[in-house]
Every structure is written in C-alpha cells, then in structure tokens.
Motif scaffolding. Structure first.
Motif, PDB file in Angstrom:
ATOM      1  N   GLU A 116       0.838  -1.208   0.000  1.00  0.00           N
ATOM      2  CA  GLU A 116       0.000   0.000   0.000  1.00  0.00           C
ATOM      3  C   GLU A 116       0.868   1.251   0.000  1.00  0.00           C
ATOM      4  N   VAL A 117       1.843   1.283   0.902  1.00  0.00           N
ATOM      5  CA  VAL A 117       2.698   2.466   1.005  1.00  0.00           C
ATOM      6  C   VAL A 117       3.647   2.562  -0.190  1.00  0.00           C
ATOM      7  N   GLU A 118       4.159   1.435  -0.631  1.00  0.00           N
ATOM      8  CA  GLU A 118       5.058   1.441  -1.790  1.00  0.00           C
ATOM      9  C   GLU A 118       4.364   1.993  -3.030  1.00  0.00           C
ATOM     10  N   ALA A 119       3.089   1.644  -3.203  1.00  0.00           N
ATOM     11  CA  ALA A 119       2.349   2.151  -4.362  1.00  0.00           C
ATOM     12  C   ALA A 119       2.267   3.677  -4.323  1.00  0.00           C
ATOM     13  N   LEU A 120       2.083   4.243  -3.131  1.00  0.00           N
ATOM     14  CA  LEU A 120       2.045   5.702  -3.006  1.00  0.00           C
ATOM     15  C   LEU A 120       3.416   6.317  -3.266  1.00  0.00           C
ATOM     16  N   LEU A 121       4.462   5.695  -2.726  1.00  0.00           N
ATOM     17  CA  LEU A 121       5.809   6.212  -2.948  1.00  0.00           C
ATOM     18  C   LEU A 121       6.185   6.217  -4.420  1.00  0.00           C
ATOM     19  N   HIS A 122       5.635   5.288  -5.170  1.00  0.00           N
ATOM     20  CA  HIS A 122       5.953   5.181  -6.595  1.00  0.00           C
ATOM     21  C   HIS A 122       5.055   6.071  -7.450  1.00  0.00           C
ATOM     22  N   SER A 123       4.070   6.698  -6.835  1.00  0.00           N
ATOM     23  CA  SER A 123       3.095   7.494  -7.577  1.00  0.00           C
ATOM     24  C   SER A 123       3.431   8.983  -7.505  1.00  0.00           C
ATOM     25  N   ASN A 124       2.633   9.789  -8.183  1.00  0.00           N
ATOM     26  CA  ASN A 124       2.814  11.241  -8.134  1.00  0.00           C
ATOM     27  C   ASN A 124       2.383  11.832  -6.799  1.00  0.00           C
ATOM     28  N   ASP A 125       1.747  11.015  -5.953  1.00  0.00           N
ATOM     29  CA  ASP A 125       1.287  11.504  -4.654  1.00  0.00           C
ATOM     30  C   ASP A 125       2.337  11.336  -3.560  1.00  0.00           C
ATOM     31  N   TRP A 126       3.533  10.898  -3.916  1.00  0.00           N
ATOM     32  CA  TRP A 126       4.535  10.617  -2.888  1.00  0.00           C
ATOM     33  C   TRP A 126       4.904  11.836  -2.041  1.00  0.00           C
ATOM     34  N   PRO A 127       4.923  13.072  -2.594  1.00  0.00           N
ATOM     35  CA  PRO A 127       5.243  14.206  -1.709  1.00  0.00           C
ATOM     36  C   PRO A 127       4.214  14.376  -0.584  1.00  0.00           C
ATOM     37  N   TRP A 128       2.946  14.134  -0.888  1.00  0.00           N
ATOM     38  CA  TRP A 128       1.907  14.220   0.143  1.00  0.00           C
ATOM     39  C   TRP A 128       2.155  13.208   1.255  1.00  0.00           C
ATOM     40  N   LEU A 129       2.523  12.004   0.880  1.00  0.00           N
ATOM     41  CA  LEU A 129       2.790  10.967   1.863  1.00  0.00           C
ATOM     42  C   LEU A 129       3.962  11.351   2.752  1.00  0.00           C
ATOM     43  N   ILE A 130       5.050  11.787   2.154  1.00  0.00           N
ATOM     44  CA  ILE A 130       6.244  12.133   2.918  1.00  0.00           C
ATOM     45  C   ILE A 130       5.975  13.318   3.844  1.00  0.00           C
ATOM     46  N   GLU A 131       5.242  14.296   3.362  1.00  0.00           N
ATOM     47  CA  GLU A 131       4.952  15.491   4.164  1.00  0.00           C
ATOM     48  C   GLU A 131       4.116  15.149   5.399  1.00  0.00           C
ATOM     49  N   ASN A 132       3.262  14.142   5.302  1.00  0.00           N
ATOM     50  CA  ASN A 132       2.306  13.851   6.363  1.00  0.00           C
ATOM     51  C   ASN A 132       2.633  12.602   7.181  1.00  0.00           C
ATOM     52  N   MET A 133       3.801  12.018   6.980  1.00  0.00           N
ATOM     53  CA  MET A 133       4.119  10.764   7.666  1.00  0.00           C
ATOM     54  C   MET A 133       4.667  10.983   9.078  1.00  0.00           C
ATOM     55  N   TYR A 134       4.993  12.218   9.440  1.00  0.00           N
ATOM     56  CA  TYR A 134       5.677  12.469  10.715  1.00  0.00           C
ATOM     57  C   TYR A 134       4.691  12.632  11.863  1.00  0.00           C
ATOM     58  N   SER A 135       4.413  11.531  12.550  1.00  0.00           N
ATOM     59  CA  SER A 135       3.615  11.545  13.769  1.00  0.00           C
ATOM     60  C   SER A 135       3.730  10.181  14.429  1.00  0.00           C
ATOM     61  N   ASN A 136       3.552  10.138  15.740  1.00  0.00           N
ATOM     62  CA  ASN A 136       3.598   8.867  16.464  1.00  0.00           C
ATOM     63  C   ASN A 136       2.225   8.217  16.589  1.00  0.00           C
ATOM     64  N   GLN A 137       1.232   8.829  16.003  1.00  0.00           N
ATOM     65  CA  GLN A 137      -0.122   8.296  16.061  1.00  0.00           C
ATOM     66  C   GLN A 137      -0.647   7.979  14.659  1.00  0.00           C
ATOM     67  N   PRO A 138      -1.449   6.948  14.539  1.00  0.00           N
ATOM     68  CA  PRO A 138      -1.919   6.024  15.572  1.00  0.00           C
ATOM     69  C   PRO A 138      -0.819   5.053  16.003  1.00  0.00           C
ATOM     70  N   ASP A 139      -0.944   4.531  17.220  1.00  0.00           N
ATOM     71  CA  ASP A 139       0.096   3.647  17.738  1.00  0.00           C
ATOM     72  C   ASP A 139      -0.329   2.185  17.813  1.00  0.00           C
ATOM     73  N   ILE A 140      -1.521   1.884  17.307  1.00  0.00           N
ATOM     74  CA  ILE A 140      -1.962   0.493  17.284  1.00  0.00           C
ATOM     75  C   ILE A 140      -2.725   0.237  15.989  1.00  0.00           C
ATOM     76  N   TRP A 141      -2.585  -0.966  15.478  1.00  0.00           N
ATOM     77  CA  TRP A 141      -3.155  -1.309  14.173  1.00  0.00           C
ATOM     78  C   TRP A 141      -4.624  -1.674  14.269  1.00  0.00           C
ATOM     79  N   SER A 142      -5.370  -1.257  13.271  1.00  0.00           N
ATOM     80  CA  SER A 142      -6.740  -1.703  13.064  1.00  0.00           C
ATOM     81  C   SER A 142      -6.967  -1.783  11.569  1.00  0.00           C
ATOM     82  N   ASP A 143      -7.645  -2.813  11.132  1.00  0.00           N
ATOM     83  CA  ASP A 143      -7.947  -2.929   9.706  1.00  0.00           C
ATOM     84  C   ASP A 143      -8.815  -1.776   9.220  1.00  0.00           C
TER      85      ASP A 143
END
Length: 268
Positions: free
Chosen positions: A136-163
């Motif tokens: 899922e994340v690799e597809a975004l990194l390979h797309s034109n939307d990768w700057p959005w992903l990188i800009e918004n990835m910096y946070s410690n939340q959420p800290d637990i997984w849910s589908d």
C-alpha cells in the motif's frame, strides 16, 4: 551463489567494501541485501547510494527511516541536520537519479526463507498482512502523490493497528512499524520514544516488538536493522543486524546459507 545481509550502513562505505572483500562477494553470482538506512550520519552517503545502485539486481534494498527523511529533505520539508552527512547528495549531478531510485525501493523484501525490513513487523500482523501493508505504502511512494505521503508521515499516532484505519493514519502506522519501531507496550501499542537496550528498561510495560506476548507468529525469519543499542540480536525467529558502525561499533553481515556472521569494526 551466496546470500549476504548487512545491517545499517548510514554512509559507512569503506567498512562495507572491506567486508565484501573479506567474504569474496561476487556481484555476478551473489546477492547482497541491505537492511535500510543507507544514508545519514556516516561520511560517504553519496558514495553508498551510487555503489548500491550500481549493483543492479545483485542488491536488495529496503527503506529505513533515514532514507525516508532524505526524501523529505529533498522536498524542502526539512533542512539537513548538522549531524547528517547528506549534503553532498544534493550537490551531485546525479542527485535526481539517486533519489528517484531510492524512492522505488520497498519497505519489505522477501526471500524463500526470510523477510527483511528496517525496524520490524508489527506484532499484530500476519506475514500476509505485512505484505499487503508494505505494498500500500510502496504504491504511493511510486506514484505522483509521494510528496503528500512524505509530508504527512511524521507523527507517532496512531500507535496500534486496526484494519479500519484509512488514509494517512493507515499509511503512517505502516511506515512507523516498518521503519521506526523498537519497543511496544504489552498490548501491542507502539512506543516511539525509547531507544535504550532492553537490559536498561526498568519497567515491565515496555517490551521489544519481537517479544510481545501475543505477537502473531510468522512462518519466516525476520531480519532487521535500526536498533543499534541491541548490538546485534539473534532470536528464535528474528535476527537484528545493526551493530552501530556509524556510532563507532561495527558493520555486521550475515551469510544466510551457513548462518555465519562477519564483522568489520568502524574505521573512524
């Protein structure tokens, strides 16, 4: 033909070359797997990128947190940290080719007998869930939307997984688990602050991610880097390879076929 896996380089090219000479690495026959963090604090981050890229199909690379941060710097989201030695990358004629190549690397790489990621695999994930999360994340990194992903990835939340997680919260958890995780709370929540070795933890609330009581059991060994304070780790189904070369420790390499470890002390 041999399969070699090496811990975090962080720009320590000279130590890598000495290790490769020691084992007689042959890029025509052997495969060299890199556990992420090719760049950052060591003296030759630019040369490391060039060398690893030059290996072509003989190299298997996954992204670490410092590699992702380099992409953030390339977008102008952050200035280069004084302690990082990545400035030469941004002055190089082949800067864009190297950054584009780095962005195409996965978060999870898989061998018939092991998987490799930078920090680990969420204790809540099966191997199949980890595969899908990485893609899922690799597809975004390979797309034109990768700057959005990188800009918004910096946070410690959420800290637990849910589908049910979706959007940036889903992607952020995936990135944090694969590239930043060390300790978890007993309920599986990620702790993003503590970097100490487990032996120095006086609380029973924090446990290494691979020791969480209800961790989903995987059918392959997990090879990881990231956690230099472990000074290397070999468990029943996990092997940690970061032995802190950039901090004055050593660079560690594993030959998978006979499970032999090779080590090169830091030169500086």
């Amino acid at each position: 033909m041999a399969t070699y896996i090496v811990g975090d380089l962080q720009g320590c090219l000279d130590e890598l070359l000495l290790l490769l000479d020691k084992v007689g690495f042959d890029s025509e026959q052997d495969t060299l797997w890199f556990a992420g963090d090719l760049v950052a604090r060591g003296p030759k981050s630019l040369q490391v990128l060039r060398f690893v890229r030059s290996l072509g199909g003989a190299a298997k690379v996954i992204l670490g947190n410092h590699d992702l941060h380099l992409l953030a710097v390339s977008l102008g989201l952050f200035k280069i940290k004084n302690k990082d030695k990545t400035a030469p990358i941004f002055k190089a004629d082949d800067k864009q080719e190297l950054l584009d190549w780095l962005r195409q690397q996965p978060l999870l790489a898989e061998h018939d007998e092991f998987v490799m990621c930078h920090a680990g695999i969420s204790p809540q994930w099966s191997l199949d869930q980890a595969r899908h999360a990485a893609k899922e994340v690799e597809a975004l990194l390979h797309s034109n939307d990768w700057p959005w992903l990188i800009e918004n990835m910096y946070s410690n939340q959420p800290d637990i997984w849910s589908d049910s997680l979706h959007g940036i919260e889903r992607y952020r958890y995936i990135i944090n688990a694969f590239t930043r995780m060390r300790f978890c709370f007993s309920d599986g929540r990620l702790d993003m602050k503590c970097k100490l070795p487990p032996s120095e933890i006086n609380s029973d609330k924090l446990v290494p991610w691979f020791n969480v009581a209800n961790r989903v059991q995987l059918d392959k060994t997990v090879l990881f880097g990231h956690w230099a304070a472990l000074e290397g780790y070999e468990g029943e189904d996990v092997i940690g390879l970061d032995t802190g070369c950039v901090w004055g420790g050593s660079l560690t390499m594993l030959r998978w076929e006979d499970k032999k470890f090779f080590s090169q002390p830091a030169l500086a």
